[in-house]
Write a protein that holds these residues in place. Structure first.
Motif, mmCIF file in Angstrom:
data_model
loop_
_atom_site.group_PDB
_atom_site.id
_atom_site.type_symbol
_atom_site.label_atom_id
_atom_site.label_comp_id
_atom_site.label_asym_id
_atom_site.label_seq_id
_atom_site.Cartn_x
_atom_site.Cartn_y
_atom_site.Cartn_z
ATOM 1 N N GLN A 69 -43.629 -95.018 65.461
ATOM 2 C CA GLN A 69 -44.297 -96.724 65.573
ATOM 3 C C GLN A 69 -45.637 -96.692 65.538
ATOM 4 O O GLN A 69 -46.341 -97.432 64.843
ATOM 5 N N LYS A 70 -46.324 -95.766 66.364
ATOM 6 C CA LYS A 70 -47.917 -95.805 66.558
ATOM 7 C C LYS A 70 -48.500 -95.424 65.159
ATOM 8 O O LYS A 70 -49.401 -96.024 64.442
ATOM 9 N N LYS A 85 -41.683 -92.967 69.532
ATOM 10 C CA LYS A 85 -42.938 -93.777 69.691
ATOM 11 C C LYS A 85 -43.967 -93.409 68.563
ATOM 12 O O LYS A 85 -44.668 -94.206 68.199
#
Length: 532
Positions: free
Chosen positions: A434-435, A431
């Motif tokens: 991705q961020k 995650k």
């Protein structure tokens, strides 16, 4: 003494090569390299082939009778020697060098397997006679391999200056001192004095090792009717003269073996490559290679040369001076014995699979190849340790570190794994990548490095957790180490390291009877013999 035996397939042990496992499974890759299947149909086939290749039974029996002169011989051995004169008598043979004090345990296992198989075939073919034979490889000159014995974890080495064929070497003061060392180890055990007295009776000062080994093996197995053959013999060698002459003049065996090896190497590692002339010159205390260079036969190490006519004359006058190496040894064995089955270890079977066409070219019958039984013997104390640790027979063959790890994991009441946490960590960084990637793609590699470092630290933490829990199982870990070292000394099979002396000293001849009862004939296996 009572014993029970559990059996494992060879492939479950992790100690047998691919070629041996494939041979046991009758893999298609190996079918061109042997002649007979290892079943009752193969036995009939081997007898049929053997009948087409008769041996000189008269010479064989006369020389065996001579070899046994002066030795106490059981009725069974006497009968078996005389039976060899009969056309319906066949031998089941195993071969081994004359290791001092019988060497490693598998020496015993090979012989007992041979005896058991002969007895079983006698029941299945009541109109035939099957004689178990131990063929002594007494011409082997590798004293480094044959001149030591492991007893109770101690390696006893025969430090002698003698050279040449080990079978021709003589018992000397250094050898007698080994018997005293063994007596010091086993003398306090119930049958220790019986064993050392047997050694002292067989290995007397000045006696050859081959004679002493004949007497020792006869003392141990004569009651089973085992016949011992010492092939270092002029009349027996004279029966092999045509093949020796062919090897000297045509050098036929190496070319055949080279072709076979080329075919085997497509799927397997091979070991016995051979030489241009697969013969040694054997005289007095020397056993040296015969070479052919520029039209002359040479024994370089002895500074001896022969013309072709001279070496052929030497062969006619002194056939005992020509000693086959590993490529031709089996052909000699099968020339002098009416043999149908050869019982050998994994290494022996591997090189015999190279030799079928050599036998054919030599005009010699090729026998069934049968892998010998293997065993690990668990004393009552060791068997009790296995039971207390609740380890299965299969688990005994795991590497020690893996066995300890699995034992701690299965017996701990705590969750020692951080697999869930590692999975959560991976998801977290996924995650994060991705961020951050939406902001700046160059941050991806930085986050990946952070993830790798975090995973490394979590795995290190898991190792520390396991280690901390493992300390609570220190006693069990010690017991596992004791168990493993007993059954697999030096990470090798017990049968390849330990001598039979301690077992015999504890249990007497009943240990031999136990191994006999545990042995299988045409369907060999790896047996765990547990003593009670």
């Amino acid at each position: 003494m009572d014993c029970s035996t559990q059996y494992l397939p060879y492939e479950k042990t992790g100690y047998f090569s691919k070629i041996v496992q494939d041979y046991l499974q009758q893999h298609e890759n190996l079918k061109p390299f042997y002649l007979h299947d290892t079943n009752i149909n193969g036995v009939q086939s081997a007898m049929n082939v053997r009948d087409l290749h008769p041996v000189n039974r008269k010479v064989l029996v006369e020389e065996l009778t001579e070899q046994y002169q002066g030795i106490a011989v059981t009725t069974q051995v006497q009968q078996h020697i005389q039976d060899l004169l009969l056309p319906n008598a066949y031998t089941i043979t195993t071969a081994h060098q004359p290791n001092i004090f019988t060497g490693p345990l598998y020496f015993i296992y090979k012989i007992i397997h041979t005896i058991r198989l002969a007895a079983e075939l006698g029941e299945q073919y009541p109109d035939k006679k099957f004689i178990p034979v131990y063929y002594m490889g007494s011409e082997d000159a590798d004293l480094d391999e044959l001149g030591f014995v492991n007893i109770g974890g101690e390696k006893l080495v025969w430090n002698t200056t003698q050279t040449g064929a080990v079978g021709r070497m003589k018992v000397d003061k250094a050898f007698i001192s080994l018997i005293h060392s063994i007596a010091g180890q086993v003398g306090v055990l119930p049958f220790g004095n019986e064993l050392t007295q047997l050694f002292s009776t067989c290995y007397t000062m000045g006696k050859t090792i081959q004679q002493a080994t004949l007497e020792l093996v006869n003392a141990l197995f004569g009651s089973f009717g085992l016949v011992v053959l010492v092939p270092d013999n002029a009349r027996l060698k004279s029966l092999f003269v045509p093949v020796i002459e062919k090897e000297l003049t045509q050098q036929f065996s190496q070319q055949i073996v080279a072709t076979t090896i080329g075919q085997l190497q497509e799927n397997y590692k091979v070991q016995a490559a051979g030489r241009p002339i697969n013969l040694f010159y054997l005289i007095d205390d020397k056993r040296e290679r015969i070479e052919y260079n520029n039209g002359v036969y040479e024994v370089v190490a002895l500074n001896i040369q022969f013309t072709k006519d001279a070496i052929l004359q030497e062969l006619q006058l002194h056939p005992e001076r020509f000693s086959p190496n590993v490529i031709l040894r089996g052909a000699f064995q099968e020339t002098i014995l009416p043999n149908i089955i050869f019982v050998g270890g994994g290494g022996e079977l591997a090189y015999w699979l190279e030799l079928k066409n050599v036998f054919e070219a030599a005009g010699v019958a090729y026998p069934i190849l049968l892998l010998r039984n293997s065993f690990a013997i668990l004393s009552s104390k060791i068997a009790a340790k296995q039971a207390a640790l609740a380890l299965s027979d299969e688990e005994l063959f795991l590497p020690t570190h893996q066995l300890v790890k699995e034992y701690v994991t299965s017996h701990s009441d705590k969750d020692l794994s951080l697999a869930i946490e590692l999975d959560n960590l991976t998801q977290f960084y996924s995650k994060l990548k991705q961020k951050a990637g939406l902001v700046d793609a160059s941050l991806y590699e930085h986050i990946q490095a952070l993830e790798a470092n975090a995973i490394k630290k979590i795995k290190a933490l898991e190792t520390k957790i396991r280690r901390a829990e493992k300390r609570k199982f220190a006693t069990a870990e010690h017991q596992i180490h004791v168990l493993k070292e007993n059954l697999f000394p030096g990470n090798s099979l017990q049968e390849r390291q330990d001598n039979f002396a301690l077992f015999y000293s504890h249990y007497g001849s009943s240990i031999i009877e136990c191994i006999y009862q545990s042995s299988k004939g045409l369907n060999p296996a790896f047996g765990l013999i547990k003593l009670h």
